[in-house]
Design a protein around this motif. Structure first.
Motif, PDB file in Angstrom:
ATOM      1  N   UNK A 192       0.965  -1.288  -0.024  1.00 17.55           N
ATOM      2  CA  UNK A 192       0.118   0.013   0.166  1.00 17.55           C
ATOM      3  C   UNK A 192       0.950   1.195  -0.106  1.00 17.55           C
ATOM      4  N   UNK A 193       2.133   1.296   0.993  1.00 16.77           N
ATOM      5  CA  UNK A 193       2.908   2.243   0.795  1.00 16.77           C
ATOM      6  C   UNK A 193       3.385   2.680  -0.603  1.00 16.77           C
ATOM      7  N   UNK A 194       3.809   1.602  -1.176  1.00 20.23           N
ATOM      8  CA  UNK A 194       4.357   1.799  -2.502  1.00 20.23           C
ATOM      9  C   UNK A 194       3.308   2.399  -3.585  1.00 20.23           C
ATOM     10  N   UNK A 195       2.224   1.844  -3.491  1.00 23.78           N
ATOM     11  CA  UNK A 195       0.932   2.179  -4.487  1.00 23.78           C
ATOM     12  C   UNK A 195       0.605   3.467  -4.210  1.00 23.78           C
ATOM     13  N   UNK A 196       0.298   4.044  -3.043  1.00 27.76           N
ATOM     14  CA  UNK A 196      -0.244   5.290  -2.811  1.00 27.76           C
ATOM     15  C   UNK A 196       0.921   6.287  -2.744  1.00 27.76           C
ATOM     16  N   UNK A 197       1.919   6.075  -2.551  1.00 29.75           N
ATOM     17  CA  UNK A 197       3.303   6.899  -2.526  1.00 29.75           C
ATOM     18  C   UNK A 197       3.430   7.287  -3.985  1.00 29.75           C
ATOM     19  N   UNK A 198       3.467   6.375  -4.779  1.00 33.61           N
ATOM     20  CA  UNK A 198       3.617   6.811  -6.238  1.00 33.61           C
ATOM     21  C   UNK A 198       2.599   7.734  -6.636  1.00 33.61           C
ATOM     22  N   UNK A 199       1.336   7.187  -6.264  1.00 29.65           N
ATOM     23  CA  UNK A 199       0.065   7.824  -6.907  1.00 29.65           C
ATOM     24  C   UNK A 199      -0.178   9.230  -6.274  1.00 29.65           C
ATOM     25  N   UNK A 200       0.522   9.762  -5.201  1.00 25.11           N
ATOM     26  CA  UNK A 200       0.359  10.918  -4.563  1.00 25.11           C
ATOM     27  C   UNK A 200       1.377  11.855  -5.437  1.00 25.11           C
ATOM     28  N   UNK A 201       2.442  11.483  -5.975  1.00 20.72           N
ATOM     29  CA  UNK A 201       3.338  12.350  -6.675  1.00 20.72           C
ATOM     30  C   UNK A 201       2.822  12.691  -8.060  1.00 20.72           C
ATOM     31  N   UNK A 202       2.038  11.532  -8.606  1.00 21.57           N
ATOM     32  CA  UNK A 202       1.121  11.616  -9.882  1.00 21.57           C
ATOM     33  C   UNK A 202       0.390  12.788  -9.489  1.00 21.57           C
ATOM     34  N   UNK A 203      -0.361  12.592  -8.609  1.00 26.50           N
ATOM     35  CA  UNK A 203      -1.690  13.561  -8.361  1.00 26.50           C
ATOM     36  C   UNK A 203      -1.342  14.889  -8.240  1.00 26.50           C
ATOM     37  N   UNK A 204      -0.171  15.068  -7.715  1.00 30.47           N
ATOM     38  CA  UNK A 204       0.197  16.499  -7.593  1.00 30.47           C
ATOM     39  C   UNK A 204       1.015  16.992  -8.400  1.00 30.47           C
TER      40      UNK A 204
END
Length: 448
Positions: A370-382
């Motif tokens: 979960x940390x890897x998936x959400x972390x990468x998604x955050x930087x894309x969303x930002x």
């Protein structure tokens, strides 16, 4: 009642995350059920060799259709932040560019596939007896891929509008169509693997029809002809963020090539079939975790665009907690029910013997992903494309591919399976470090 995208900046984060994630999860569930049903029907009604053929063809078609997923996700980030900043015209222009780019690029790639089909199939691992059924499955799927690409792009835009139930409905419609036509074409008409391909291709087209209906009658993004004027700046912004998702799928395709050839070398057609089952379970079992990731994206993107950093941080924290809890539950299920799960796909004794242990190893580190998936998604969303790209590629590109090239030289086929949890652990550590620094920096900025 119509829900405005402005609710993403106002309503309770927990409620928004559930509201966005549940339809996304159900949609992904039905999308993966599409693939799962194909694999079960093909394995039981045609044979285990046909599962190997699917494991060769599906990464090719997903690579092409991932153009739509990439443009949808990358453009969705631009669109969400534009809506959050109150720039509606930019949001409309972004959507128009997503349509033009998805259709144009996917069509070009399909034409290339028509001319070099045999070479592409061999490159992706259609060795020996796998080639004949792979060729039969490939052509109908290839021709329908532009429709799938447009569906994947469209569902991302729908979620950015905060209308994720319609994205879910499109995927459910596609899945039900595929199941019904699989039974009709494979079991009743006896069309074999060609029938499975026709069923899947038809489901892509019906999804496209629903997405088109939504944007004509239900969407708040009302396009006019002038929005289809090409703007280099908007296309560049979409491309920079889309490249994150597309590069990830490109690396996954390279991984599929290396995996299929390595597995064939180590264990022949049976080893490729074993991974065919495992890869379907990777897509199917993790659907709620991926749903939370998809549901998280528009919330984080909109609030980042509106400079609501406290809400962004809260959405990251909640998404990791929920996705992590679900990932642990999934791991326990796989741990205890690996053999019954395998038996659903095939009656081949050799496959039932070899798959469960491999399945457990591949899922061994799933509780922490979960940390890897959400972390990468955050930087894309930002909109932070470089960091998003590096973190998205970390598991498959930086860790898994090198491990699969190295470990089987010493441990045989076991080296392939153990490479997966090692790559998960390493990529999670790297993402956790990046995410912790980013959250601390924005929290401090917001308080100053």
């Amino acid at each position: 009642m119509t829900v405005s995208s402005k609710d993403l900046a106002k309503k309770d984060i927990k409620g928004l995350l559930i509201k966005q994630s549940v339809p996304a999860s159900v949609g992904i569930l039905f999308l993966t059920v599409n693939i799962l049903i194909d694999t079960i029907f093909v394995g039981r009604w045609i044979g285990s060799l046909a599962i190997a053929a699917l494991s060769v063809v599906m990464p090719i078609t997903f690579f092409i259709s991932s153009l739509g997923m990439a443009i949808g996700t990358g453009g969705g980030s631009v669109l969400s932040r534009s809506l959050g900043a109150g720039n509606r015209e930019k949001a409309l222009a972004t959507f128009a560019h997503q349509i033009m780019m998805t259709f144009g690029l996917s069509s070009i790639v399909v034409i290339f596939g028509l001319f070099f089909g045999d070479e592409i199939l061999y490159l992706f691992g259609a060795n020996g007896a796998i080639m004949a059924p792979a060729k039969e499955f490939f052509l109908p799927i290839l021709l329908a891929v532009p429709f799938q690409a447009l569906c994947m792009m469209g569902t991302s835009v729908i979620r950015a509008e905060d209308k994720s139930k319609h994205a879910m409905a499109a995927m459910i419609l596609s899945a039900i169509t595929n199941v019904v036509l699989d039974i009709l074409f494979i079991k009743i008409f006896g069309w074999g693997i060609h029938g499975a391909a026709l069923a899947t291709a038809s489901s892509f087209f019906l999804c496209f029809v629903y997405i088109t209906w939504f944007f004509i009658y239900k969407s708040e993004l009302r396009l006019q002809w002038h929005h289809f004027t090409f703007h280099k700046k908007i296309a560049g912004e979409i491309t920079s963020l889309s490249f994150v998702t597309f590069a990830r799928q490109g690396v996954i395709s390279v991984l599929a090539i290396i995996l299929n050839h390595t597995l064939y070398t180590q264990g022949g057609e049976n080893a490729v079939t074993v991974y065919g089952i495992i890869s379907r379970m990777l897509m199917f079992a993790l659907f709620p975790v991926l749903g939370i990731t998809q549901g998280f994206l528009p919330i984080a993107g909109y609030n980042y665009g509106a400079n609501n950093f406290d809400r962004v941080k809260a959405s990251v924290s909640l998404a990791i907690k929920y996705a992590g809890a679900l990932a642990i539950f999934i791991f326990v299920i796989i741990l205890f029910f690996a053999k019954p799960i395998t038996a659903v796909f095939t009656t081949d004794p050799a496959i039932i013997r070899d798959t469960p242990e491999a399945l457990r190893w591949v899922f061994a580190a799933s509780p922490i992903i979960a940390v890897q998936l959400i972390g990468a998604a955050y930087f894309q969303a930002a909109g932070k494309a470089t960091k998003a790209l590096l973190l998205t590629l970390s598991k498959q590109g930086f860790f898994l591919i090198p491990l699969i090239l190295i470990l089987p030289q010493f441990f045989g086929i076991f080296g392939v399976w153990v490479a997966f949890p090692i790559a998960d652990v390493l990529s999670t550590i790297v993402t956790g470090i990046f995410l912790k620094k980013e959250m601390a920096a924005h929290y401090n900025e917001d308080k100053e």
